[in-house]
Scaffold this active site. Sequence first.
Site, PDB file in Angstrom:
ATOM      1  N   HIS A 134     -28.490 -19.331  20.451  1.00 21.45           N
ATOM      2  CA  HIS A 134     -28.000 -19.635  21.802  1.00 21.45           C
ATOM      3  C   HIS A 134     -26.549 -20.102  21.761  1.00 21.45           C
ATOM      4  O   HIS A 134     -25.940 -20.281  20.700  1.00 21.45           O
ATOM      5  CB  HIS A 134     -28.885 -20.688  22.476  1.00 21.45           C
ATOM      6  CG  HIS A 134     -28.868 -22.038  21.793  1.00 21.45           C
ATOM      7  ND1 HIS A 134     -27.838 -22.933  21.951  1.00 21.45           N
ATOM      8  CD2 HIS A 134     -29.782 -22.649  20.977  1.00 21.45           C
ATOM      9  CE1 HIS A 134     -28.099 -24.040  21.270  1.00 21.45           C
ATOM     10  NE2 HIS A 134     -29.261 -23.895  20.653  1.00 21.45           N
ATOM     11  N   HIS A 167     -21.103 -15.184  32.762  1.00 20.23           N
ATOM     12  CA  HIS A 167     -21.378 -15.676  31.411  1.00 20.23           C
ATOM     13  C   HIS A 167     -22.861 -15.892  31.153  1.00 20.23           C
ATOM     14  O   HIS A 167     -23.317 -15.749  30.017  1.00 20.23           O
ATOM     15  CB  HIS A 167     -20.613 -16.988  31.188  1.00 20.23           C
ATOM     16  CG  HIS A 167     -20.523 -17.408  29.769  1.00 20.23           C
ATOM     17  ND1 HIS A 167     -19.799 -16.706  28.824  1.00 20.23           N
ATOM     18  CD2 HIS A 167     -21.078 -18.455  29.109  1.00 20.23           C
ATOM     19  CE1 HIS A 167     -19.900 -17.304  27.652  1.00 20.23           C
ATOM     20  NE2 HIS A 167     -20.665 -18.374  27.794  1.00 20.23           N
ATOM     21  N   ASP A 188     -17.236 -12.576  34.158  1.00 22.30           N
ATOM     22  CA  ASP A 188     -17.243 -13.795  33.353  1.00 22.30           C
ATOM     23  C   ASP A 188     -15.915 -14.527  33.525  1.00 22.30           C
ATOM     24  O   ASP A 188     -14.869 -14.046  33.092  1.00 22.30           O
ATOM     25  CB  ASP A 188     -17.472 -13.444  31.881  1.00 22.30           C
ATOM     26  CG  ASP A 188     -17.816 -14.668  31.035  1.00 22.30           C
ATOM     27  OD1 ASP A 188     -17.392 -15.776  31.406  1.00 22.30           O
ATOM     28  OD2 ASP A 188     -18.506 -14.508  30.010  1.00 22.30           O
TER      29      ASP A 188
END
Length: 476
Positions: free
Chosen positions: A204, A453, A425
């Site tokens: 992540h 994002h 983004d």
Amino acid sequence: MGAAARSALASAGRAANEAVSLVVFVLLDALEVLLCVVYKVADYVAEGAWRPCYCSRSSPASAAAGATGKIVVSERGGSKVVSMLSSTRLHLEDISDTLYARPSVLACAAASASASASAAVSGASPRRPAAGVAVHSAIVQMLRGKIGAGAGGKHRPYPSPRWSDCHCANCNPADTGRLFVHVEAPPQGAGGGAAPEEDVLFIHGFISSSGFWTETVLPHVSPAARSRRRLFAVDLLGFGRSPKPADSLYTLREHVEMIERSVIERHGVRSFHIVAHSLGSILALALAVKYPAAVRSLTLVAPPYFPVPRGEVGTQYVLRTVAPRRVWPPIAFGASVACWYEHLSRTVSIVLCKHHRLWELAFRVFTLYRVRTYLMDGFFCHTHIASWHTLHNIICGSAGKIDKCLEVVRDQLTCDVTVYHGGDDELLPVQCSHAVKAKVPRAQVRVIDGKDHVTIVVGRQKDLARELEEIWDRRR
């Protein structure tokens, strides 16, 4: 409205943004000085000692590193010797100078004006400071804490968790030597009980957790793909349900070593694909370079790669690019507060992270339990020390290291490289992914229009799972 009018309006908007930003960030600079004093007193009252900080009120120290693994640190006319041979093998090059070299808005303006005036008078370019190694006194204190008492034997380890951190069991796991790892193995009996052909590691991004993958993409991986692979999703060091040591500097080395210990070594991983989002892309590249023969494919989602122009200090350039100290757009303002203000970001962490269970309950009640909260779980479950050091030592501090990693991937690895980026983004521009393509020509860049994002994954998880399986199957 004509082109000239639109251009004039845009220029006026930029000027207004700069003017308002100057006022706001000057006020934040003043607030940061006040909070420095407040937290020193609060730490002393709660823990019996104040922890050194990185703001301008702390004195910097110069150091020289020798081949013996020790550094000689000079502070206020005296000298100290600090051993670098710690259990985590911290090195000076792992530590970003942006931790402590963050001048105020007015100091930056004064320095810029002074440099320009000097250059105008002399007719030469502003002189750069001589190259050398600089270490802040707070880093010296933390290094001493990791290796023991140091000279005189008076040092006490910092309490973990600290008074300003959450004390719940999820935030403070009993096993402090390994990360939390979500594992999904092939069903028993699939393929006659044969071992998986390969594995997939999901990493992540910043202020997130394994839930970013386990609640989105993993449920949509097909049974056929699951029958041949184990799926791993980790909570990075300092985040989610992983350990959050108060004496860690959360360097690239520490993050990678914890992934190795918790996944690769513990589960006997031999051949694997990597899928990483944002900050996790930096760790993915470091792992690929360390295990070139084992990595089958690299999938990077919104990688934070900023090629540094010639003559710029890489860490400072990335800091200014990611956190431009502007109030608009809002995401730039949030990034600027997180990057530039140590004590203000600690205050935000106390309000949100220390009391995350209350916020999570309030959010569930407010939405009548209709909204999944895995993104909030990842956002709240970290400590200020973890987020502050990871932000600077990984995002800013790896400015030059990403170039070297990409060169190794280009020249020495044969794995597929696929890069995804959201066309909308605002945190990390699409140019980051195009820069990866320029560095690694075989990389495939997929820009998804209308995604930012987060929604580059969240909201298109079914499509992404299918596309990932196609990537994995190409390397069978």
